[in-house]
Design a protein around this motif. Structure first.
Motif, PDB file in Angstrom:
ATOM      1  N   SER A   1     -24.603  -6.466  -9.082  1.00  0.00           N
ATOM      2  CA  SER A   1     -25.750  -5.799  -9.981  1.00  0.00           C
ATOM      3  C   SER A   1     -26.413  -4.623  -9.127  1.00  0.00           C
TER       4      SER A   1
ATOM      5  N   THR B   1     -19.246  -9.782 -10.005  1.00  0.00           N
ATOM      6  CA  THR B   1     -20.036  -8.629 -10.354  1.00  0.00           C
ATOM      7  C   THR B   1     -21.203  -8.226  -9.283  1.00  0.00           C
TER       8      THR B   1
ATOM      9  N   ASP C   1     -27.775 -10.584 -15.839  1.00  0.00           N
ATOM     10  CA  ASP C   1     -27.652  -9.515 -14.796  1.00  0.00           C
ATOM     11  C   ASP C   1     -28.824  -8.446 -15.026  1.00  0.00           C
ATOM     12  N   GLN C   2     -28.679  -7.314 -14.444  1.00  0.00           N
ATOM     13  CA  GLN C   2     -30.025  -6.500 -14.688  1.00  0.00           C
ATOM     14  C   GLN C   2     -29.805  -5.565 -15.919  1.00  0.00           C
TER      15      GLN C   2
END
Ligand SMILES: Cc1ncc(C[n+]2csc(CCOP(=O)(O)OP(=O)(O)O)c2C)c(N)n1
Ligand SMILES: [Mg+2]
Lengths: 558, 181
Positions: free
Chosen positions: A330, A328, A221-222
């Protein structure tokens, strides 16, 4: 000797003396390399440098009494930085123990606070068993130094060595490595909910050889990443997720990210005071996931909301898997990233460029990065040069940055570089040192020359014990006390006296070429680089203040 | 899916458990019976700034293992941190933080009191009340052995002190878990 061989030992560092003569007699025929250092402290740090560069156990030998006490600084250093090392000291003969015999020192007692474990041999038949246990304890769990003290009469005893078949079993020593899967699942779910997460990674990631696993997790992810001084290189400094180092001389962005984060994922890091600044104002908005092999680190300084005890190499892939299994978004981190980017733009690392050929210390490190392509192993001493090396070299790989972080031992750099070069003969091994630090173990240039260990030393010569000078300037009204280094020695002549190449740089225009010349020279080399004398390291979190009040470089224009 | 859906862990619900228990703890520690082990344990306590209230060391039914029983104040020290640091000592085999309701704890103390002939009857009476034993009688002193909880020993001390306490020796508590049905 057989036991050492069975442990796969290929290199040891040390100095002989009366009490370990029998062991040194065996060194003559041993099939490992023995590097004869010029001081036992040098042997100890070389063993550390060897271990840090290679991940294998570093080994140092010393004789009883002064030989053993000379090792103590290195042992304490290895303890605070969790370096897998085994120290084997000679002791006076069994019958002399406790009588204040010649060269008797209670090294076991003296090092109790600084060892992960230690063994006093009282019967020669224990030696093989203890050697194996020592390597096992040093290298597993949270690594650390182990001392083995052997009375000289027991070295002599001829015992049959029987190869070991079973793995080492110590009833009181069972590090838990796997990580509780329920906790890992909770951590993944919390992470999926975090809008302002930060990964705070430390030397534990390097020790666990978990750099790949960390990169995988971050790629999920980020996630923004910062690291401690000890963790540099585990995550690439060239990545766009990298915020820079955190802590006392960390970047504005990394420290502010911790200050504003809603979730901190601490991985193989221990919330040391150089990281937290004023403890009760540390990361006021954050919940903490703490992953560490050492249960005693969890909630020691900062309470953990989600503790996970385990080897990060095993835990991180599980966390990655659990996180990726979640749905999720992001986009939840968008506002966070825009804040982080603004900080990075407005508060970069900054220094005023030098004028008229002046060599800025930061430029020296940047130039070293340029001429080495960022690929060198960089050992460092302790002081301002260490902080600038950490800030400006930009480590992209683990085990390239070798420094004394926990104990902060001046004199570490040169012998550690020797150890690293012995471990990785194919690599370019450099040492960034300071004029105060280098002289503390300068005798090891003789080791470089005689043992043919071609390390390249770049001396950031500012004429001061600069880090202390900086504190005296900032916090003691510029009353300089015992920090000037004077004009002695002439470093070029000194290098030459040892039989190494000595070069000097006084003008920034010569910096790059001279560095290249040193690297290309045969054998060990020293470059005496005259840098700005009264430059300060920024940003800086002043002691006892919270991170958000850090002081930035004067002259920084937004 | 929106972040913050029930299936995710809400950050605001996360708590750090309290560190200080606020009561006295008895730690029963099994260690390898090897030279220097006590020095390692004692060194750890002084180095980390943990104060030991009492300490008792003795053999167990296994000659290779000794037991260290120590008491410390959980209002001052995070017991969890203490036990985790102790566990890092390779010679420490097992640590039990004794549950107060589930534990029989005993200490022994010897009191030497000045006992002029006219006071003796009263002292003997005190000793009787506390089920203590007179173990030595001299011309000016009597020595009394008291066994019991630390509270009982302290109570006895308060009673006997006005009579002239010459010397007191306490062993420190030892403890064992109660048997289960
Ligand atoms: C063995 C030891 N003694 C003292 C110190 C305290 N100390 C920390 S940094 C420093 C100055 C280091 O001087 P130098 O090597 O010239 O590095 P600079 O800060 O000038 O780059 C000193 C004395 C220390 N860290 N280690
Ligand atoms: Mg200097």
């Amino acid at each position: 000797m057989e036991s050492l061989k069975a442990e796969g030992v290929t290199n040891v560092f040390g100095i002989p003396g009366g009490a370990n003569l029998p062991m040194y007699d065996a060194v003559v025929d041993a099939d490992f390399r023995h590097v004869q250092t010029r001081h036992e402290q040098g042997a100890g740090h070389a063993a550390e440098g060897y271990a840090k560069a290679s991940g294998r156990v570093g080994v140092a030998f010393a004789t009883s009494g002064p030989g053993a006490t000379n090792l103590i600084t290195a042992i304490a250093d290895a303890m605070l930085d969790s370096v897998p090392t085994v120290f084997i000291t000679g002791q006076v003969k069994t019958e002399l123990i406790g009588t204040d015999g010649f060269q008797e020192a209670d090294i076991l007692g003296a090092t109790l606070p600084f060892v992960k474990h230690s063994f006093q041999v009282t019967d020669a038949r224990q030696i093989p068993e203890y050697v194996h246990e020592a390597f096992h304890v040093a290298s597993t769990g949270r690594p650390g130094p182990v001392l083995l003290d052997v009375p000289s009469d027991l070295f002599r005893a001829d015992i049959e060595y029987e190869a070991r078949t079973e793995p080492v079993e110590l009833p009181g020593y069972k590090p838990s490595t796997e990580g509780n899967i329920k906790q890992i699942r909770i951590a993944a779910k919390a992470l999926a909910n975090a809008r302002r997460p930060v990964f705070y990674t430390g030397g534990g990631v390097v020790n666990a050889n978990a750099s790949e696993e960390l990169r995988e997790l971050v790629a999920s992810d980020q996630f923004p990443v910062t690291s401690t001084l000890m963790g540099l290189g585990a995550f690439p400094a060239s990545s766009d997720r990298w915020l820079g180092m955190l802590g006392m001389h960390g970047t504005f962005t990394a420290n502010m990210a911790m200050d504003r984060a809603d979730l901190i994922v601490a991985i193989g890091a221990r919330f040391d005071d150089r990281i937290t600044g004023k403890l009760d104002e540390f990361a006021p908005h954050a919940k903490i996931i703490h992953i560490d092999i050492d249960p005693a680190e969890i909630s020691k300084n900062v309470g953990a909301h989600i503790p996970i005890v385990g080897d990060v190499k095993q835990v991180l892939p599980k966390l990655t898997r659990e996180y990726r299994a979640l749905q999720t978004d992001s986009g939840r981190m968008e506002a966070w990233w825009s804040q982080l980017r603004t900080w990075m733009q407005e508060h970069p690392l900054f220094y005023e460029p030098g004028a008229g050929g002046e060599v800025k210390p930061q430029l020296m490190v940047e130039t070293l990065r340029k001429v080495t392509g960022g690929e060198a192993i960089v050992a460092s001493d302790v002081g301002q040069h260490q902080m600038w090396a950490a800030q400006y070299y930009g480590f992209d790989k683990p085990r390239r940055w070798i420094n004394s972080g926990g104990l902060g031992t001046m004199g570490f750099g040169l012998p550690a570089a020797i150890g690293a070069k012995v471990a990785c003969p194919e690599e370019l091994v450099t040492c960034i040192s300071g004029d105060g630090s280098l002289i503390m173990n300068v005798q090891e240039f003789a080791t470089c020359v005689d043992e043919n260990v071609p390390v390249k030393v770049f001396l950031m010569n500012n004429g001061y014990m600069g880090m202390v000078r900086q504190w005296q300037q900032l916090f003691w009204d510029r009353r300089y006390s015992a920090v000037q280094m004077g004009s002695s020695p002439d470093w070029v002549k000194l290098a030459e006296a040892f039989g190494a190449t000595g070069l000097r740089v006084e003008d920034a225009a010569d910096l790059e070429d001279t560095m290249r010349a040193a690297i290309e020279a045969d054998g060990p080399a020293l470059v005496d680089i005259r840098v700005t004398q009264e430059e300060n390291v920024y940003p800086m979190i002043a002691p006892g203040t919270p991170a958000r009040e850090m002081v930035e470089a004067p002259g920084l224009v937004r | 899916m929106e972040a913050g859906t029930p299936d995710l862990v809400k950050l605001e619900d996360l708590r750090v458990p309290g560190q200080l228990s606020g009561r006295k703890h008895i730690l029963s520690i099994l260690v390898e019976n090897k030279p220097g082990v006590l020095a390692r344990v004692a060194g750890l306590f002084s180095r980390r700034g943990f104060n030991i209230d009492t300490l008792a060391v003795g053999p167990t039914d296994d000659p290779s293992i000794s037991r260290i029983t120590l008491t410390l104040d959980g209002a001052v020290h995070p017991i969890d941190q203490v036990t985790k640091q102790l566990h890092k000592l390779v010679n420490v085999l097992k640590i039990r933080d004794m549950e107060p309701e589930d534990t029989v704890a005993r200490e022994m103390a010897l009191f030497k009191v000045s006992a002029a002939v006219e006071n003796r009857a009263e002292i003997i009476q005190f000793a009787d009340i506390f089920r203590a034993k007179i173990v030595d009688v001299a011309r000016r002193t009597m020595t009394i052995e008291v066994t019991g909880s630390a509270d009982k020993i302290e109570a006895f001390e308060r009673m006997i002190r006005p009579h002239g306490l010459v010397e007191m020796v306490r062993t420190g508590e030892i403890a064992i878990a109660r048997g289960h049905e």
